[in-house]
Write an enzyme that holds these catalytic residues in place. Structure first.
Site, PDB file in Angstrom:
ATOM      1  N   ASN A 196     -26.780  22.404  48.199  1.00 48.42           N
ATOM      2  CA  ASN A 196     -26.384  22.005  49.383  1.00 48.42           C
ATOM      3  C   ASN A 196     -25.573  20.564  49.015  1.00 48.42           C
ATOM      4  O   ASN A 196     -24.540  20.428  49.764  1.00 48.42           O
ATOM      5  CB  ASN A 196     -27.730  21.443  50.208  1.00 48.42           C
ATOM      6  N   SER A 228     -24.929  14.439  49.077  1.00 46.01           N
ATOM      7  CA  SER A 228     -26.620  14.507  48.588  1.00 46.01           C
ATOM      8  C   SER A 228     -27.565  15.443  49.698  1.00 46.01           C
ATOM      9  O   SER A 228     -26.861  15.357  50.713  1.00 46.01           O
ATOM     10  CB  SER A 228     -26.962  12.927  48.624  1.00 46.01           C
ATOM     11  N   ASP A 229     -28.616  15.743  49.287  1.00 45.54           N
ATOM     12  CA  ASP A 229     -29.348  16.442  50.169  1.00 45.54           C
ATOM     13  C   ASP A 229     -30.784  16.578  49.442  1.00 45.54           C
ATOM     14  O   ASP A 229     -31.159  16.348  48.458  1.00 45.54           O
ATOM     15  CB  ASP A 229     -29.134  17.931  50.279  1.00 45.54           C
ATOM     16  N   THR A 230     -31.598  16.064  50.608  1.00 44.24           N
ATOM     17  CA  THR A 230     -33.082  15.909  50.417  1.00 44.24           C
ATOM     18  C   THR A 230     -34.122  16.893  51.070  1.00 44.24           C
ATOM     19  O   THR A 230     -33.851  17.011  52.141  1.00 44.24           O
ATOM     20  CB  THR A 230     -33.489  14.451  50.698  1.00 44.24           C
ATOM     21  N   GLY A 271     -30.796  16.573  45.697  1.00 44.84           N
ATOM     22  CA  GLY A 271     -29.753  16.849  44.713  1.00 44.84           C
ATOM     23  C   GLY A 271     -28.642  15.822  45.086  1.00 44.84           C
ATOM     24  O   GLY A 271     -28.564  15.278  46.086  1.00 44.84           O
TER      25      GLY A 271
END
Length: 218
Positions: free
Chosen positions: A64, A89-91, A127
């Site tokens: 992602n 960024s991805d959480t 990420g």
């Protein structure tokens, strides 16, 4: 609030157009702690990947983050007055049973999610992807990293969960909670990077920038 003024950040601000490909106010707040010239241009990536196609939650958030960064890079690359450095960024939050918990679809969903996390350990995965134009290279360089942090919840009674959801705070949060705010009353222990739970692993990001600098990217 004071900001960190570090020589490599000044050099990066001079050499590149730095873009945070996220509309998250929490990530912006963290970036504002750096003496770094940057812009916020959220990605248009739909975030509709099939989770079942990934071996781990870390792989899922990393992909992602890559696609978010690449989306913004492709939109800007032809018109930018300077070389680009895009930060994607991805959480996500992963339950102790291995279920990926993203933002809740409704208040009822948030309540159910929080009750499922009560007295258990969940893991936050973030990420981070940097897409960066490097002098002398025809294609951008891509740097990627995954950070994980374990969060141990205490026992949540129904009144606490319902009062928290009634504030509206969980509705735009992965896992339906924000530890840095009212959900601090839920958490017994954190194992790992606190800021990863907030939404961005600052220390890992700085190490990624250091690595790019040592490689001559800026």
């Amino acid at each position: 609030m004071a900001s960190l003024s570090i020589p490599i950040l000044s050099k990066l601000s001079e050499s590149h157009r730095v873009i945070l490909a996220s509309g998250s106010p929490r990530r912006k707040e963290l970036f504002d702690r750096l003496d770094l010239t940057y812009e916020v241009i959220p990605s248009n990536f739909a975030e509709d990947l099939d989770k079942s196609q990934f071996a781990t939650a870390g792989d899922y958030v990393l992909e992602n983050s890559v696609l978010k960064a690449q989306d913004v890079y492709m939109r800007l690359k032809g018109d930018s007055p300077k070389p680009l450095l895009i930060i994607g960024s991805d959480t996500v939050v992963v339950s102790s049973e291995g279920k990926i918990l993203e933002k809740p679809a409704s208040a009822e969903d948030a309540i159910a999610t929080l009750k499922s996390l009560s007295s258990k350990t969940n893991t936050v995965f973030t990420g981070v992807c940097l897409v960066v134009d490097v002098p002398g290279e025809s294609e951008p360089r891509i740097e990627k990293a995954i950070e994980s942090t374990e969060v141990v919840f205490g026992t949540l009674d129904d009144a606490l969960v319902e009062a928290y959801v009634a504030t509206g705070e969980p509705m735009d949060k992965a896992g339906s909670y924000a530890y840095q705010s009212l959900a601090c009353f839920f958490v017994k222990e954190i194992r790992g990077d606190f800021y990863n739970v907030v939404g961005f692993p600052c220390a890992r990001f700085y190490q990624m920038l250091l690595g790019l600098h040592r490689q001559g990217a800026f």
